[in-house]
Enzyme design. Structure first.
Site, PDB file in Angstrom:
ATOM      1  N   PRO A   1      -5.945  12.973  -0.056  1.00  0.00           N
ATOM      2  CA  PRO A   1      -6.167  11.822   0.816  1.00  0.00           C
ATOM      3  C   PRO A   1      -7.657  11.595   1.066  1.00  0.00           C
ATOM      4  O   PRO A   1      -8.409  12.540   1.290  1.00  0.00           O
ATOM      5  CB  PRO A   1      -5.440  12.203   2.105  1.00  0.00           C
ATOM      6  CG  PRO A   1      -5.313  13.690   2.059  1.00  0.00           C
ATOM      7  CD  PRO A   1      -5.168  14.035   0.614  1.00  0.00           C
ATOM      8  N   GLU A   2      -8.065  10.340   0.985  1.00  0.00           N
ATOM      9  CA  GLU A   2      -9.449   9.986   1.240  1.00  0.00           C
ATOM     10  C   GLU A   2      -9.549   9.318   2.609  1.00  0.00           C
ATOM     11  O   GLU A   2      -8.561   9.224   3.335  1.00  0.00           O
ATOM     12  CB  GLU A   2      -9.958   9.081   0.114  1.00  0.00           C
ATOM     13  CG  GLU A   2      -9.834   9.740  -1.259  1.00  0.00           C
ATOM     14  CD  GLU A   2     -10.357   8.883  -2.406  1.00  0.00           C
ATOM     15  OE1 GLU A   2     -11.227   8.026  -2.164  1.00  0.00           O
ATOM     16  OE2 GLU A   2      -9.888   9.069  -3.541  1.00  0.00           O
TER      17      GLU A   2
ATOM     18  N   ARG B   1     -13.019  15.397 -13.069  1.00  0.00           N
ATOM     19  CA  ARG B   1     -12.333  14.346 -12.325  1.00  0.00           C
ATOM     20  C   ARG B   1     -12.240  13.095 -13.193  1.00  0.00           C
ATOM     21  O   ARG B   1     -13.183  12.740 -13.906  1.00  0.00           O
ATOM     22  CB  ARG B   1     -13.080  13.993 -11.024  1.00  0.00           C
ATOM     23  CG  ARG B   1     -13.321  15.171 -10.098  1.00  0.00           C
ATOM     24  CD  ARG B   1     -12.053  15.767  -9.552  1.00  0.00           C
ATOM     25  NE  ARG B   1     -11.309  14.830  -8.725  1.00  0.00           N
ATOM     26  CZ  ARG B   1     -11.537  14.637  -7.422  1.00  0.00           C
ATOM     27  NH1 ARG B   1     -12.509  15.300  -6.814  1.00  0.00           N
ATOM     28  NH2 ARG B   1     -10.796  13.796  -6.737  1.00  0.00           N
TER      29      ARG B   1
ATOM     30  N   LYS C   1     -12.910  13.012   6.410  1.00  0.00           N
ATOM     31  CA  LYS C   1     -11.503  13.271   6.105  1.00  0.00           C
ATOM     32  C   LYS C   1     -10.881  14.232   7.120  1.00  0.00           C
ATOM     33  O   LYS C   1      -9.810  14.773   6.888  1.00  0.00           O
ATOM     34  CB  LYS C   1     -11.378  13.847   4.694  1.00  0.00           C
ATOM     35  CG  LYS C   1     -11.962  12.938   3.610  1.00  0.00           C
ATOM     36  CD  LYS C   1     -11.920  13.613   2.247  1.00  0.00           C
ATOM     37  CE  LYS C   1     -12.643  12.791   1.196  1.00  0.00           C
ATOM     38  NZ  LYS C   1     -12.631  13.426  -0.144  1.00  0.00           N
TER      39      LYS C   1
END
Length: 287
Positions: free
Chosen positions: A2-3, A277, A58
Site C-alpha cells: 500500500p502506498e 521493481r 505510509k
C-alpha cells in the site's frame, strides 16, 4: 505494498469508525511481525480513548487520550478489517487491496471496542505496531523520513540540494522514503509519465524544469488517487461499499505493450526492471 493514497483511505475509514471510542480489550495472537509487538502492548492501549487517527507517509498514527500514540505500518500485505458485533458486513476490509472479507488465517491483532473490533491481518508479516509514549518521541521516530509531496518543504530548493552530486536514477529517488515520503512503485511510474521523464534517467541530468514537473505531478497523481479511492488493482470495495478506481486512470502502470495514452504520441508502453521493481514508461514521449 500500500502506498500513501491507500493508507490515507484506511486512515479515513478508521477515523470515521473508531474516533472517540474507548479500547475495551486487545488480543495479540502473534507478536512476530517485522518487529516483535511489545509485551505491554495490550496494557498500553486498553482503557484509552481514540482521539483521532492521523497519517504521515505510509504510517498510521492512532492518537490516544493520554497523549501517547500507536504507530502502525501495513508493510507489504497488511490490511485492517472492521468487524461489528451485531451485524454482518459483506465487506470488512478498510483497504482497496487484498481480500474484501476477513481471511481465516494470519489475523495477528484484535483491538476491541464496545460495538466493533478492528482486526489486523498480514500474511507476509512485514507490518508492525509501535508504542510511542509522547509527541517528542513521535517526531523523533519520523524525523528521518523525507517530506510528503503535499508539504511546502518539498520544493525546488530542497530537491536540488538533495539530488546534488547523486548518481542514482530518478525512479529510485522517488521510492526513497528519506527523499520523499509516501510514493511507491505504482505512483512513481505514473508521476514520471506525466513529467515525460524516463524512470532510469540519472538525476544529474535533470534540470530545474524537470524538478518543477516532479513537484507538481507528485501532488497531482497522489491527490487524484486519494479522490478515486486508491488503486484497487483487484477492484474490491472498502467498508463504505465504494470501489477504488484509480487503476482505470493508469497511463503506464501494468500497460506493457499498449499504446501510449498521450495525445499525438505513437509510443508503446514498455516494462523495465529497475532495482528489482517493475517500471512502466512510454518509449517515445519519456526521455
Amino acid at each position: 505494498m500500500p502506498e500513501l493514497p491507500e493508507v490515507e483511505i484506511v486512515r479515513q475509514s478508521l477515523d470515521k469508525k473508531i474516533k472517540q471510542k474507548k479500547v475495551k480489550k486487545v488480543i495479540v495472537r502473534n507478536r512476530n511481525l517485522r518487529t516483535k509487538i511489545p509485551l505491554n502492548f495490550p496494557r498500553f492501549l486498553e482503557g484509552k480513548k481514540i482521539i483521532k487517527v492521523k497519517r504521515f507517509s505510509k504510517y498510521l498514527i492512532i492518537c490516544l487520550s493520554n497523549q501517547s500514540y500507536c504507530l502502525l505500518h501495513l508493510g507489504m500485505s497488511g490490511t485492517i478489517h472492521l468487524i461489528y458485533n451485531r451485524k454482518k458486513s459483506l465487506v470488512t476490509n478498510t483497504s482497496f487491496y487484498s481480500s474484501p472479507t476477513l481471511p481465516k488465517k494470519h489475523n495477528h491483532v484484535e483491538i476491541v471496542f464496545d460495538d466493533l473490533k478492528i482486526v489486523y491481518n498480514d500474511p507476509r508479516r512485514f507490518g508492525f505496531f509501535e508504542i510511542v509514549v509522547n509527541e517528542h518521541f513521535l517526531d523523533k521516530r519520523l524525523s528521518k523520513l523525507g517530506p510528503e509531496p503535499f508539504q511546502s518543504e518539498f520544493n525546488l530548493s530542497y530537491i536540488y540540494s538533495f539530488l546534488k552530486g547523486k548518481t542514482k536514477n530518478i525512479k529510485n529517488f522517488l521510492l526513497d522514503q528519506n527523499f520523499v515520503s509516501g510514493i511507491g512503485n505504482i505512483y512513481a511510474s505514473e508521476i514520471l509519465f506525466l513529467c515525460k521523464i524516463k524512470p532510469d534517467k540519472k538525476v544529474s541530468l535533470l534540470n530545474k524544469e524537470d524538478c518543477k514537473k516532479i513537484i507538481f505531478n507528485s501532488k497531482k497523481v497522489l491527490i487524484n488517487a486519494i479522490k478515486k479511492g486508491g488503486s484497487s488493482i483487484r477492484d474490491f470495495k472498502n467498508t463504505s461499499g465504494k470501489s477504488g478506481n484509480f487503476q482505470k486512470n493508469f497511463n503506464v502502470y501494468e500497460r506493457k505493450g499498449l499504446n501510449c495514452k498521450r495525445s499525438g504520441c505513437n509510443g508503446i508502453i514498455k516494462k523495465k526492471m529497475i532495482s528489482n521493481r517493475s517500471s512502466f514508461f512510454c518509449n517515445i514521449c519519456q526521455i
